[in-house]
Design an enzyme around this catalytic site. Structure first.
Site, PDB file in Angstrom:
ATOM      1  N   LYS A 163       0.870  -1.184   0.000  1.00 57.24           N
ATOM      2  CA  LYS A 163       0.000   0.000   0.000  1.00 57.24           C
ATOM      3  C   LYS A 163       0.893   1.214   0.000  1.00 57.24           C
ATOM      4  CE  LYS A 163      -3.439  -2.776   0.300  1.00 57.24           C
ATOM      5  NZ  LYS A 163      -4.561  -2.942  -0.578  1.00 57.24           N
ATOM      6  N   HIS A 197      -7.650 -13.124  -7.560  1.00 56.90           N
ATOM      7  CA  HIS A 197      -8.240 -12.022  -6.794  1.00 56.90           C
ATOM      8  C   HIS A 197      -9.696 -11.913  -7.223  1.00 56.90           C
ATOM      9  CE1 HIS A 197      -8.949  -8.201  -4.906  1.00 56.90           C
ATOM     10  NE2 HIS A 197      -7.743  -8.221  -4.373  1.00 56.90           N
TER      11      HIS A 197
HETATM   12  C1  CAP Z   1      -6.215  -5.940   1.170  1.00 62.03           C
HETATM   13  C2  CAP Z   1      -6.552  -5.783  -0.273  1.00 62.03           C
HETATM   14  C3  CAP Z   1      -7.385  -6.888  -0.910  1.00 62.03           C
HETATM   15  C4  CAP Z   1      -8.740  -7.165  -0.243  1.00 62.03           C
HETATM   16  C5  CAP Z   1      -9.737  -7.843  -1.127  1.00 62.03           C
HETATM   17  C6  CAP Z   1      -7.283  -4.483  -0.516  1.00 62.03           C
HETATM   18  O1  CAP Z   1      -5.461  -4.867   1.667  1.00 62.03           O
HETATM   19  O2  CAP Z   1      -5.370  -5.695  -0.998  1.00 62.03           O
HETATM   20  O3  CAP Z   1      -7.588  -6.512  -2.235  1.00 62.03           O
HETATM   21  O4  CAP Z   1      -8.474  -7.987   0.846  1.00 62.03           O
HETATM   22  O5  CAP Z   1     -10.851  -8.254  -0.413  1.00 62.03           O
HETATM   23  O6  CAP Z   1      -6.991  -3.871  -1.552  1.00 62.03           O
HETATM   24  O7  CAP Z   1      -8.156  -4.154   0.269  1.00 62.03           O
HETATM   25  P1  CAP Z   1      -5.393  -4.577   3.224  1.00 62.03           P
HETATM   26  P2  CAP Z   1     -11.188  -9.798  -0.269  1.00 62.03           P
HETATM   27  O8  CAP Z   1      -4.703  -5.744   3.863  1.00 62.03           O
HETATM   28  O9  CAP Z   1      -4.583  -3.305   3.370  1.00 62.03           O
HETATM   29  O10 CAP Z   1      -6.785  -4.399   3.710  1.00 62.03           O
HETATM   30  O11 CAP Z   1      -9.957 -10.472   0.257  1.00 62.03           O
HETATM   31  O12 CAP Z   1     -12.336  -9.838   0.682  1.00 62.03           O
HETATM   32  O13 CAP Z   1     -11.539 -10.271  -1.623  1.00 62.03           O
HETATM   33 MG    MG Z   2      -6.196  -5.267  -2.887  1.00 58.76          MG
END
Ligand code: CAP
Ligand code: MG
Length: 462
Positions: A167, A287
């Site tokens: 991030k 993803h």
């Molecule tokens: C997590 C993440 C993932 C999400 C997707 C985001 O980052 O990279 O894409 O987890 O959701 O962009 O939010 P963080 P899911 O760890 O900073 O939250 O796994 O429910 O599909």
């Molecule tokens: Mg993500």
């Protein structure tokens, strides 16, 4: 609507040997406002008709009009539970081309979502028969195959795979991404497993795919030499032009990579199926960005008791579809996550990992026999941090990926300490400790600092 044939099974009817003969779907239906509830049965029959052989009126009846076969292949409504708006439909296996997922979706997940007579329709689960399951390739590696590829020792084979999605999601150059990968892969005892691109990082003007793949994979080789641990770079090859996506997979292979990442819902079943068949031996990470626009139910009907509005397909169904198409790891949601979670992540985990999945009344799931198809790693992600890892591992089992984005890079003492904290949490669980127990014994640890900032519950910031 179901005027030509009788699409309703006689009371007590059950499909004979469904794993050979039928696709079974559990529906939940809400009739449109103004339609008398007594029409529920007729509505269910119309769903069966429109999704199999019928239309809104009778059509001509001649020897060459195909009606005999149509009657034989009509879908059958059974297990009606009007009080809870539930019914099942059995579709004969031979109504479908076994190895054609796009063709399949156009039937039971097709026109019926647009019918005026309903204001809510949710497909809660689909149970696929052997002929359809085995017509698809399934994962190339699965859980054991990925552990083998990483040459994990006995200890690491009993732990989750753990990694970071950097991030901000987008912002670094390819060079900066590689420098960060080096810092994270070599932090702590060097056992941090993977770095992943974010779902919206493709090939951008300031971070071109080819540069990023080359630089991060060079870093991966260097970090592997330095630490003695094999690593994964989950490199996002998503593109709406399949030829470009394929070229990107080949580039990863040529730089010695082991894995591609695809936004599978956005890319579509055709792209995922073809990529599984044609890619040069790479692990496929799925993803699920965009899934919630398809899977998230409006209304209070998740439990099967209340009304529903809108049209959706459960994530259980998507998990089954992408296991058949052949992904090796897939976002499953997670307990203690920032995303909506009604306890379904563990159920998705079972669907992805087991060979024989039992029906679960809580979610109205139908179970699934996978007939030996390889399994898929569930990926716990979304707002996770080291303070919740013990609970996440307990619920998801050690056969899962744990992905921490903000939960590593937001550590108060920087990314390397974020990795240390995550590894400490993983080791604590391995040695039978909770995060809280570890922290009370190691007050100056990286994990203790992470817990000081985030606690041991999800942190939701609005
Ligand atoms: C997590 C993440 C993932 C999400 C997707 C985001 O980052 O990279 O894409 O987890 O959701 O962009 O939010 P963080 P899911 O760890 O900073 O939250 O796994 O429910 O599909
Ligand atoms: Mg993500």
């Amino acid at each position: 609507m179901a005027v030509q044939f009788d699409y309703i099974a006689p009371p007590g009817w059950q499909p004979k040997n469904p794993d050979e003969n039928y696709v079974i779907i559990q529906f939940k239906m809400q009739l449109a406002d103004g339609i008398d509830p007594s029409m529920f049965l007729k509505g269910a029959a119309s769903v069966a008709a429109e999704s199999s052989t019928g239309t809104w009126t009778k059509v001509e009846d001649r020897p060459d009009s195909g009606l005999k076969k149509a009657d034989e292949f009509k879908a059958i409504v059974f297990d009606m539970d009007k009080k809870n708006h539930l019914f099942k439909v059995a579709y004969k296996t031979d109504l479908f081309e076994y190895d054609n997922m796009a063709g399949f979706l156009a039937g039971p997940i097709g026109n019926i979502g647009g019918m005026k007579m309903v204001k809510g329709l949710r497909l809660m689960d689909i149970r696929f028969p052997k002929a359809i399951v085995t017509a698809f390739p399934g994962p190339r590696y699965g859980i054991a195959g990925v552990r083998d590829l990483l040459q994990q020792d006995k200890k690491h084979c009993s732990m989750p795979i753990i990694g970071t999605v950097p991030k901000p999601k987008v912002g670094r150059t390819a060079q900066e991404q590689a420098v960060l990968a080096d810092r994270l892969w070599t932090a702590g005892d060097g056992s941090f497993d993977f770095i992943k691109d974010d779902e919206n990082l493709t090939s951008l003007s300031f971070n071109k795919f080819e540069d990023r793949a080359k630089l991060v994979l060079e870093t991966q080789r260097k970090a592997e030499k330095q630490t003695g641990f094999r690593k994964l770079y989950l490199c996002n090859i998503t593109h709406s032009n399949f030829d470009i996506m394929m070229k990107r997979a080949d580039i990863i292979k040529s730089y010695g990579g082991r894995c591609v990442m695809i936004d599978v819902v956005a890319s579509g079943v055709g792209a995922v199926h073809t990529m599984r068949l044609k890619n040069p031996g790479l692990i496929i990470h799925a993803h699920r960005a965009m899934h919630a626009f398809i899977t998230r139910e409006s209304g209070i009907g998740i439990s099967g008791k209340g009304d529903i509005n809108g049209f959706s397909v459960s994530m259980f169904i998507l998990a089954k579809i992408f296991r058949m198409l052949g992904v090796d790891s897939m976002h499953s949601g997670s307990p203690k996550s920032k995303m909506e979670d009604y306890g379904e992540a563990e159920e998705i985990g079972s669907i992805l990992t087991k060979d024989k999945v039992q029906p679960n009344k809580k979610f109205h799931t139908l179970g699934q026999n996978w007939f030996g198809m390889k399994n898929v790693w569930p990926v716990a992600s979304g707002g996770l941090h080291p303070g919740v890892m013990d609970v996440v591992i307990a619920k998801m089992t050690p056969d899962c990926y744990i992905q921490l984005g903000g939960g590593v890079l937001g550590h108060p003492e920087g990314g390397e300490r974020g990795v240390e904290a995550a590894l400490e949490a993983r080791n604590a669980v391995y040695s039978g400790m909770t995060v809280k127990e570890f922290v009370s014994k190691n007050p100056n640890s990286a994990l203790s600092k992470a817990v000081g900032l985030w606690g041991t519950e999800p942190k939701i910031v609005y």
